[in-house]
Every structure is written in C-alpha cells, then in structure tokens.
Design an enzyme around this catalytic site. Structure first.
Site, mmCIF file in Angstrom:
data_model
loop_
_atom_site.group_PDB
_atom_site.id
_atom_site.type_symbol
_atom_site.label_atom_id
_atom_site.label_comp_id
_atom_site.label_asym_id
_atom_site.label_seq_id
_atom_site.Cartn_x
_atom_site.Cartn_y
_atom_site.Cartn_z
ATOM 1 N N LYS A 53 0.885 -1.222 0.106
ATOM 2 C CA LYS A 53 0.098 -0.036 0.221
ATOM 3 C C LYS A 53 0.829 1.274 -0.117
ATOM 4 C CE LYS A 53 -3.700 -2.500 2.375
ATOM 5 N NZ LYS A 53 -4.283 -2.775 3.486
ATOM 6 N N GLN A 97 -4.259 -1.563 9.630
ATOM 7 C CA GLN A 97 -4.290 -3.081 9.040
ATOM 8 C C GLN A 97 -4.646 -4.159 9.960
ATOM 9 O OE1 GLN A 97 -3.070 -3.523 5.650
ATOM 10 N NE2 GLN A 97 -3.594 -5.757 6.271
ATOM 11 N N ASP A 120 -10.748 3.030 4.377
ATOM 12 C CA ASP A 120 -11.139 1.563 4.125
ATOM 13 C C ASP A 120 -12.368 1.404 4.024
ATOM 14 O OD1 ASP A 120 -8.961 -0.160 3.756
ATOM 15 O OD2 ASP A 120 -8.452 -0.346 5.847
#
Ligand code: NAD
Length: 294
Positions: A53, A97, A120
């Site tokens: 990412k 994460q 997200d």
C-alpha cells in the site's frame, strides 16, 4: 469463450488516472493526498500488505506515513494513536491494518477512526452511508468489483445476482451494492452462506455470480449457468513445485471448467486482487479532495 475481466490492467488504468490527478494538484499548488497506515505487531502477511500500500502511494505521487506499533501495545494506547492521526490536519486517510492482536477490539478501533478519514470504508458511519447509497468510501474489495463490472460494461439491471459468502468485508456489502438503484446495481440479489440449503441450485440461477466464501475451487461448472458473469474473490496459495516460488494462486472458482461456460470471468490471480489497492488510493484521493465530506 468468456470475456476476461482483467483486474491487473484495470487497476493500472485507475492508478494512472490517479497519478494524473496528483500531477494536476501539484501543478496548481494544492495539497498532496496523504495516507497513514497503522500496523500493529510484526505479522509477515500484514507487513507485506502494508508495504504494498505504501509503495502504491509512492507510485501515484501520494505521501504516506507508516505508523508501526508494538504487538504488546494496549488498546487504550492504540485508540490514543488513532485519535492523534484523526486530529492531524495533514493526514487525509487512515487505515488500521487487520488483523489486530487478540487483546484489542477491532470494533473499538474501527469506530474510533474519523469517518472523514476512513478510506477503508469500515466505520459504522460509512457502511451506513453505503447502505443508503449516499456518497461514501466503499471498501476496497467491493469497490474494486464495482469498477471491474463498470469498466467491462457488464449489464446488471434486472439480472439475478447471487453472492456466496456474507462477510462484512465482501459478501454483505456486495449484496447491498448490487441491489441498489444505480449502475452497477439494480439486480435481484440472493445472498447465500454456510447455512444455505440448495446452494448449487441457487448458484445455477445466477446471471451474475459473486463468489467469496474462502474455499479453494468450490464453484464447479455444474453450479454455473451458461453465459453467467463470474466474479471470483477467493485467493488461496497452493503448493506447486513447477513454480519458482513453490506455490501458485487459485480462487474459489474452478476456473478451467467454469470459464468456457461463463460470458465473462475474473481470473485468479489478476482479477479482483489487484483492484483492492487501486480502490484504497481512489478513496484517499476522494478524502484529500473532500469529495465525500465537503
Ligand atoms: P470469510 O471467511 O470472512 O467469510 C466467508 C463466508 O462464506 C461466510 O459468510 C460463510 O458463511 C460463507 N461460507 C463458508 N462456507 C460456505 C459454504 N460451504 N457455502 C456457502 N457459504 C459458505 O471470508 P472473506 O473475508 O469474505 O473472504 C472470502 C475469500 O475471499 C477468501 O478466500 C479471502 O482470502 C478472499 N479475499 C480476497 C480479497 C481480494 O482482494 N481478492 C479480499 C478479501 C477476501
């Protein structure tokens, strides 16, 4: 033969569109999008995902900050760290994460992320906005699937879409998105899961079959209608001595026998997988440009 729904090519296109936009922002002296990723502990797979990412941010010209925290961090200290990033005006997007260590509540951490920075799309506020078809950050895998359908001009209106799997990150949001009054959408949706009876029969009635149950090559040709569109979300590593790496990737769909029956299909690898990072970058751009929360 089925049209190949090419996630690798599509994700490269999206990244190049984002990079051009960043070029324009830079030229006009605007603010460069900035993503912060919080990584707790030293899980190998998580490090790889976060690393990819961060690298993708560099590729498109974003700024990124990786916040590495010890696996033993307390929940309170982690929540404090999230709040610090929430309050930092320089950071546009924030991701934590997953998975988090067992002693930390994923729900508490997710709920702590400011919806404006939740690129997200996991916070209750943004999931709610998605369900209402309001502007929001659609989470990475569902957004990636929508873009694949759109950019391959797959007709969805009035079609029967069967989703296999009801996880919060794939199956459940996909079922909502495919039923909404929009494109892609306007499908009649059936969502199925581990307790579903007659799954084979239901799958065979699908015009669009979205498979996300996490079982290697579960969907076989006899479960698919002639001419169906098949989206395979599953990813599994299986040992393969003929490969240098010692493994190869397969999906939840038995590709070789399903592809000849399908009108369009995503391969694994190179289908849904590559789209997820492009989706995250897209959401970060939306955040930086205040497109969702003006
Ligand atoms: P999950 O384990 O959270 O959920 C699986 C779902 O499938 C559950 O809702 C369960 O009820 C259902 N299920 C299990 N067995 C079933 C059966 N026999 N019949 C019908 N339904 C059944 O999984 P997930 O997180 O949604 O991931 C699914 C797969 O997609 C995994 O292989 C995962 O690695 C992969 N994945 C890929 C990407 C990507 O970027 N391509 C992203 C997320 C997940």
């Amino acid at each position: 033969m089925a049209i190949l729904i090419d996630g690798k090519k599509t994700s490269e296109q999206i990244k190049s569109e984002i990079a051009s936009r960043v070029g324009e922002i830079k030229a006009s002296g605007g603010k460069i999008p900035h993503l912060a990723a919080v990584l707790v502990g030293d899980d190998g797979a998580s490090q790889t995902y976060v690393g990819a990412k961060v690298k993708a941010c560099e590729q498109v010209g974003f700024r990124s900050t990786l916040v590495r925290l010890d696996a033993g961090i307390t929940e309170e200290a982690l929540l404090h760290e999230v709040q610090r990033i929430n309050d930092d005006p320089d950071i546009d997007g924030l991701i934590a994460q997953l998975p988090l260590p067992k002693h930390i509540s994923v729900e508490k951490v997710t709920a702590k992320i400011k919806p404006e920075k939740d690129v997200d799309g996991f916070t209750p506020a943004n999931v709610g906005r998605m369900a209402l078809n309001w502007p929001t950050y659609v989470s990475a895998t569902p957004y990636g699937i929508l873009e694949l359908l759109k950019r391959h001009e797959i007709e969805t209106s009035g079609k029967h879409c069967v989703v296999i799997g009801r996880s919060h990150i794939v199956g459940s949001p996909m079922s909502i998105l495919m039923a909404r009054n929009d494109y892609p959408g306007n499908c009649t949706v059936t969502i199925t899961h581990s307790r579903t009876k007659n799954l084979d029969e239901i799958a065979r009635s699908a015009d669009i079959l979205i498979v996300a149950l996490g079982r290697p090559e579960f969907v076989t040709a006899d479960m698919v209608k002639e001419g169906a569109v098949v989206i395979d979300v599953g990813i599994h590593r299986i040992a393969d001595e003929s490969k240098k790496s010692g493994f190869r990737l397969i999906g939840d769909v038995k590709y070789d026998e399903v592809a000849p029956k399908a009108s369009a299909i995503t391969p694994v690898p190179g289908g849904v997988g590559p789209m997820t990072i492009a989706s995250l970058l897209y959401n970060t751009l939306l955040a930086a440009e205040r497109k969702i929360y003006p």
